[in-house]
Scaffold this active site. Sequence first.
Site, short mmCIF file in Angstrom:
data_model
loop_
_atom_site.label_atom_id
_atom_site.label_comp_id
_atom_site.label_asym_id
_atom_site.label_seq_id
_atom_site.Cartn_x
_atom_site.Cartn_y
_atom_site.Cartn_z
N ASN A 133 32.68 -45.13 -19.51
CA ASN A 133 32.91 -45.54 -20.89
C ASN A 133 34.41 -45.75 -21.07
O ASN A 133 35.21 -45.28 -20.26
CB ASN A 133 32.39 -44.47 -21.87
CG ASN A 133 32.24 -45.00 -23.27
OD1 ASN A 133 33.17 -44.99 -24.05
ND2 ASN A 133 31.05 -45.48 -23.59
N GLU B 66 24.76 -53.45 -28.47
CA GLU B 66 25.74 -54.11 -27.61
C GLU B 66 25.52 -53.77 -26.14
O GLU B 66 25.82 -54.58 -25.26
CB GLU B 66 27.16 -53.73 -28.03
CG GLU B 66 27.48 -52.25 -27.90
CD GLU B 66 28.84 -51.90 -28.51
OE1 GLU B 66 29.44 -52.79 -29.13
OE2 GLU B 66 29.27 -50.76 -28.36
#
Length: 710
Positions: free
Chosen positions: A191, A505
């Site tokens: 991430n 997303e």
Amino acid sequence: MRKVFLFLFLTCLAVVSKAESIKSPDGNLELNFEVKGGIPVYQLTYKNKPVVKESKLGLDLKEGEDLLDGFTKTKIETSSFDENWNPVWGEVKTIRNHYNELAATLTQQAVDRYIIIRFRLYNDGLGFRYEFPQQKNFNYFVIKEEKTQFAMAGDHKAFWLPGDYDTQEYSTVTSDLSEIRGKMKVAITPNSSQTPFSPTGVQTPLMMKSKDGLYINIHEAALVDYSCMHLNLDDKTMTFESWLTPDAIGDKGYLQTPCQSPWRTVIVSDDARDILASKTILNLNDPCKYTDTSWIKPVKYVGVWWEMITGKSTWSYTDLPAVKLGVTDYSKTVPNGKHAANTAHVKEYIDFAAKHGFDAVLVEGWNEGWEDWFGKTKDYVFDFVTPYPDFDVKELHRYAASKGVKMMMHHETSASVRNYERHMDKAYQFMVDNGYNAVKSGYVGNIIPRGEYHYGQWMVNHYLYAVTKAAEYKIMVNAHEAVRPTGLCRTYPNLIGNESARGTEYEAFGGSNPDHTTILPFTRLMGGPMDYTPGILDTRISFLPGEHSFVRSTLVRQMALYVTMYSPLQMAADLPESYNKYMDAFQFIKDVAVDWDDSKYLEAEPGDYITVARKAKGTNNWFVGNTSDENGHVSNLSFSFLDPGKKYIATIYCDAANAHYEKNPSAYTIKKVVVTSKSKTTLKAAPGGGFAISIIEAKDAKELKGLKKL
């Protein structure tokens, strides 16, 4: 006199040693609290089944005596409370706040100070918090760690995310508690900013199911001026202990009396639907702080977003490797030709919104600075008021207003929080001056000031500051990458949405598991609504050439998410050209409401399926949605939630018989029928699929002509 003294002594002794208990209003839940050897402990049962076994309470302080032991009970107060209140927006028109309360005053006589532990027991769960009254010997303190325990009664099935100080954007893992340690390494996927802290640390809300059929959810409510709580598991005893997010130097909270912790919550039932319907977390928050809420409105919107997420277009105006605000002269640069936030293109979205009845248009990438915003930990990266040369703010304000459409602002801070606060008043005033009444904010990357985490006390205070400052300008806030919600939308209803989880997303980044949307309502949505950005009807993303990711969902399930993923902020996230390809299915997205008078959870099993019926605000119209995992689901649906004696026109959108989220996602059927409260039907959701139904009350017999009864 000696008899009086003896009576008082024995009375005091009884208060110190006797276990205290309260039951929920319906009698199903029972809380027991006592002080054992100077240590406060509690237990929770549901219908005589253990939910939380004996667990310790207290806080470890950085300096001085800890708040862990040496306590005596010096006062016990019990009370009951029952009220109804109306949220500004929500799943239901009216919420009942009904609980029994026990407040225990605990004194550490050795240091002459006291605290209060307050328990509230609802029919569907428990909330408790620490309260620290102002007193002579207790004013300022620093938390080293909160030591609240949740001792589970078994090796439960859990739906968990890796504990992390900076992100919730992980895929949920389903496993027994004893398997968390072995699965943690694989669960921690990359991430933009992440700080996992333990091989058995998990995030809240944590959803579990016991072997004997209890559904248990642990979270927190009213997170204000305190660090976000995670849970660390002792996998030998199956006991969770609170684990707060630290600051840059490792401290977990700076407090001054009078103050209190957030509520720690345990929602429990033997019916999964009760978990989804629970309003305990909202009820544990303070009432609305605003006297005027007329400016706060649920929003259905489209936006210049998905085309950048998928790579069709760009946020940046140029392909320069680096820029500096106030130094780079964009009028002398060469545009890259793929910048989506240009005046002509945004007008196309405004036209689409106006034609199909959407409230607003979001535009990302409109302002200078996007060329090198990501991953550079720049302090002064955006000013939130300077548009790129091809984005005419005034003209778009005029054009949108002429069409009856609002513009939605985007503020990506790139996690430079000091910079955002530096510009916030000017940015909000800019919004007011140009007709924007809602902002989507983002906090991608590592936090500046460096060393702070997304979920520490400092950032928790910032997020609330942004919301309350926005309220001064009558602006609604949709915060992405912010701390996970804890019901503060009751108190500050202009906090109309959050991301705080793995949203749509990720379908463009590599995908989410098909069961993702059957879990989120049991986890992330427990504390408040999510801006999930559903509605991707072109699930193969066919406008992109070559190999790429795809949306792990059937087309119909994307429509159902507007019902199953509750939010007063709903985006139709796909491109206008995609909706033009599926206009008959798109009709449901146009029709479905975003604010509700009532909600009925018809069936639910975390990780497998959820079916919800909701009644649109101020109408007699209902909408039904189902989301199912990779195995699909067969629903035996009853329409008994409808008003008896009335007839309705139901438009049923279903996966086709051969539909499949991977092999055949775009296969669907639509049929119109007449239904009443006595109607029943069987509907089949495909693997990774669902169904969606709009149910509109028939006003006269003419509307029913030619339609068959279900």
